[in-house]
Design a protein around this motif. Structure first.
Motif, PDB file in Angstrom:
ATOM      1  N   ILE A 173      53.744  40.684  18.375  1.00  0.00           N
ATOM      2  CA  ILE A 173      52.585  40.717  19.261  1.00  0.00           C
ATOM      3  C   ILE A 173      51.553  39.736  18.708  1.00  0.00           C
ATOM      4  O   ILE A 173      51.195  39.801  17.533  1.00  0.00           O
ATOM      5  N   ASN A 174      51.045  38.849  19.552  1.00  0.00           N
ATOM      6  CA  ASN A 174      50.233  37.728  19.069  1.00  0.00           C
ATOM      7  C   ASN A 174      48.851  37.733  19.716  1.00  0.00           C
ATOM      8  O   ASN A 174      48.098  38.681  19.568  1.00  0.00           O
ATOM      9  N   GLU A 175      48.502  36.705  20.439  1.00  0.00           N
ATOM     10  CA  GLU A 175      47.195  36.593  21.077  1.00  0.00           C
ATOM     11  C   GLU A 175      46.964  37.739  22.054  1.00  0.00           C
ATOM     12  O   GLU A 175      47.853  38.102  22.834  1.00  0.00           O
ATOM     13  N   LEU A 176      45.747  38.321  22.030  1.00  0.00           N
ATOM     14  CA  LEU A 176      45.437  39.503  22.814  1.00  0.00           C
ATOM     15  C   LEU A 176      44.282  39.259  23.781  1.00  0.00           C
ATOM     16  O   LEU A 176      43.426  38.412  23.538  1.00  0.00           O
ATOM     17  N   GLU A 177      44.265  40.050  24.858  1.00  0.00           N
ATOM     18  CA  GLU A 177      43.142  40.058  25.785  1.00  0.00           C
ATOM     19  C   GLU A 177      43.030  41.460  26.387  1.00  0.00           C
ATOM     20  O   GLU A 177      44.034  42.047  26.802  1.00  0.00           O
ATOM     21  N   TYR A 178      41.809  42.004  26.404  1.00  0.00           N
ATOM     22  CA  TYR A 178      41.583  43.304  27.018  1.00  0.00           C
ATOM     23  C   TYR A 178      41.133  43.096  28.460  1.00  0.00           C
ATOM     24  O   TYR A 178      40.190  42.340  28.737  1.00  0.00           O
ATOM     25  N   ALA A 179      41.786  43.771  29.391  1.00  0.00           N
ATOM     26  CA  ALA A 179      41.427  43.694  30.809  1.00  0.00           C
ATOM     27  C   ALA A 179      42.069  44.868  31.530  1.00  0.00           C
ATOM     28  O   ALA A 179      43.152  45.336  31.146  1.00  0.00           O
ATOM     29  N   VAL A 226      54.570  26.676  21.599  1.00  0.00           N
ATOM     30  CA  VAL A 226      54.953  27.919  22.263  1.00  0.00           C
ATOM     31  C   VAL A 226      53.778  28.450  23.079  1.00  0.00           C
ATOM     32  O   VAL A 226      52.620  28.104  22.828  1.00  0.00           O
ATOM     33  N   LEU A 227      54.099  29.297  24.055  1.00  0.00           N
ATOM     34  CA  LEU A 227      53.070  29.925  24.866  1.00  0.00           C
ATOM     35  C   LEU A 227      52.132  30.719  23.974  1.00  0.00           C
ATOM     36  O   LEU A 227      52.561  31.545  23.167  1.00  0.00           O
ATOM     37  N   ASN A 228      50.824  30.465  24.089  1.00  0.00           N
ATOM     38  CA  ASN A 228      49.844  31.183  23.269  1.00  0.00           C
ATOM     39  C   ASN A 228      48.451  30.931  23.827  1.00  0.00           C
ATOM     40  O   ASN A 228      48.022  29.790  23.919  1.00  0.00           O
ATOM     41  N   GLY A 229      47.778  31.986  24.198  1.00  0.00           N
ATOM     42  CA  GLY A 229      46.426  31.854  24.737  1.00  0.00           C
ATOM     43  C   GLY A 229      46.315  32.505  26.087  1.00  0.00           C
ATOM     44  O   GLY A 229      47.002  32.106  27.035  1.00  0.00           O
ATOM     45  N   ILE A 230      45.481  33.539  26.175  1.00  0.00           N
ATOM     46  CA  ILE A 230      45.284  34.241  27.439  1.00  0.00           C
ATOM     47  C   ILE A 230      43.843  34.707  27.495  1.00  0.00           C
ATOM     48  O   ILE A 230      43.337  35.319  26.553  1.00  0.00           O
ATOM     49  N   ALA A 231      43.158  34.376  28.598  1.00  0.00           N
ATOM     50  CA  ALA A 231      41.748  34.722  28.773  1.00  0.00           C
ATOM     51  C   ALA A 231      41.538  35.288  30.170  1.00  0.00           C
ATOM     52  O   ALA A 231      41.958  34.688  31.157  1.00  0.00           O
ATOM     53  N   HIS A 232      40.865  36.415  30.247  1.00  0.00           N
ATOM     54  CA  HIS A 232      40.686  37.116  31.517  1.00  0.00           C
ATOM     55  C   HIS A 232      39.532  36.538  32.320  1.00  0.00           C
ATOM     56  O   HIS A 232      38.458  36.258  31.783  1.00  0.00           O
ATOM     57  N   LEU A 233      39.760  36.357  33.616  1.00  0.00           N
ATOM     58  CA  LEU A 233      38.717  35.927  34.536  1.00  0.00           C
ATOM     59  C   LEU A 233      38.170  37.123  35.304  1.00  0.00           C
ATOM     60  O   LEU A 233      37.033  37.537  35.102  1.00  0.00           O
ATOM     61  N   GLU A 234      38.977  37.688  36.173  1.00  0.00           N
ATOM     62  CA  GLU A 234      38.615  38.899  36.902  1.00  0.00           C
ATOM     63  C   GLU A 234      39.871  39.472  37.534  1.00  0.00           C
ATOM     64  O   GLU A 234      40.834  38.748  37.805  1.00  0.00           O
ATOM     65  N   GLY A 235      39.854  40.782  37.750  1.00  0.00           N
ATOM     66  CA  GLY A 235      41.010  41.407  38.374  1.00  0.00           C
ATOM     67  C   GLY A 235      42.295  41.084  37.636  1.00  0.00           C
ATOM     68  O   GLY A 235      42.420  41.339  36.443  1.00  0.00           O
ATOM     69  N   GLU A 236      43.242  40.467  38.340  1.00  0.00           N
ATOM     70  CA  GLU A 236      44.525  40.097  37.729  1.00  0.00           C
ATOM     71  C   GLU A 236      44.607  38.602  37.441  1.00  0.00           C
ATOM     72  O   GLU A 236      45.689  38.068  37.207  1.00  0.00           O
TER      73      GLU A 236
END
Length: 254
Positions: A173-179, A226-236
């Protein structure tokens, strides 16, 4: 141990059967895409008041700054000392946290201009970070199947949670984002993003971005890319990218 040797060691654990393959089922809708002029070693991605902040890794190259999605420029605001390897990012209502990999130190920064405010020590490896504003805690990852719940002011560990799917642990488990009252996470060395229930650690949904990655037509087998990096905007809706990727996608994780 250098970065490449570290990757080889973790990959050996994988082929010996320690991590479990993540089963994917859900779809990804691409809303937009934004080229990056000079691809960077992305370790953390976070939206702060409609601005996108990005942190990079590698010793001697770890930086933090803003990504201008209109121009594709990475506007560096600060660089870590050479003996720090930058990792994940997360923003509370008051400041931004930046993790380091094996140095057991995190940096608190201004939300305004990313100015360094102070450094705080924590225990263990640092990979990803995500601020849970509902519970007022920071979730962190260390490359295993464990998530650690931490105090948002001191980063003192409060509790741990094991990530599982079909009663099997999901490692790396690597980069995280709470949403959406859950944790979204990259699984290192895969093209998958998982949604984790923060009550029981169960993987609720999985998205496979292999089709998007293959459209980039990489000609070499660089293990760092490799895929890495996730940032929440809104909803899904999220921004997603990868290490040394020339693009940031805006996607809807259905």
């Amino acid at each position: 141990m250098n970065v490449k040797d570290r990757y080889k060691s973790l990959f050996l654990l994988w082929i010996l059967g320690v991590p479990v393959t993540v089963q994917a089922a859900d779809s990804v809708l691409v809303i937009d895409q934004y080229p990056i002029n000079e691809p960077v070693f992305t370790q953390g991605l976070e939206v702060i008041e409609n601005r996108l902040v990005l942190g990079t890794g590698l010793y001697g190259e770890s930086e933090i700054g803003w990504i201008d999605l209109e121009t594709g420029d990475f506007q560096v605001q600060d660089q870590l000392d050479d003996d720090y390897f930058g990792e994940g990012l997360t923003a509370t209502s008051d400041y931004l946290w930046q993790f380091t990999w094996r140095e057991e130190k995190a940096f608190k920064r201004s939300l305004n201009d990313l100015t360094l405010l102070e450094g705080i020590y924590f225990e263990g490896d640092g990979w990803g970070m995500a601020y849970d504003d509902k519970a007022d805690v920071i979730w962190t990852s260390d490359g295993s199947a464990q998530l650690t719940k931490r105090d948002p002011e001191t980063l003192v560990a409060l509790d741990t949670l094991t990530v599982t799917q079909n009663n099997q642990m999901i490692e790396r488990i690597n980069e995280l984002e709470y949403a959406n009252e859950a944790i979204y996470a990259n699984v290192w060395q895969t093209n998958k993003i998982v949604k984790i229930n923060i009550e029981d650690g169960q993987v609720e949904q999985v998205w496979d971005l292999t089709d998007l990655v293959e459209e980039l037509h990489f000609t070499d087998a660089n293990p760092d890319r490799v895929l890495n990096g996730i940032a929440h905007l809104e909803g899904e809706r999220f921004y997603v990218t990868g290490k040394l990727f020339p693009i940031i996608w805006e996607v809807e994780l259905n």
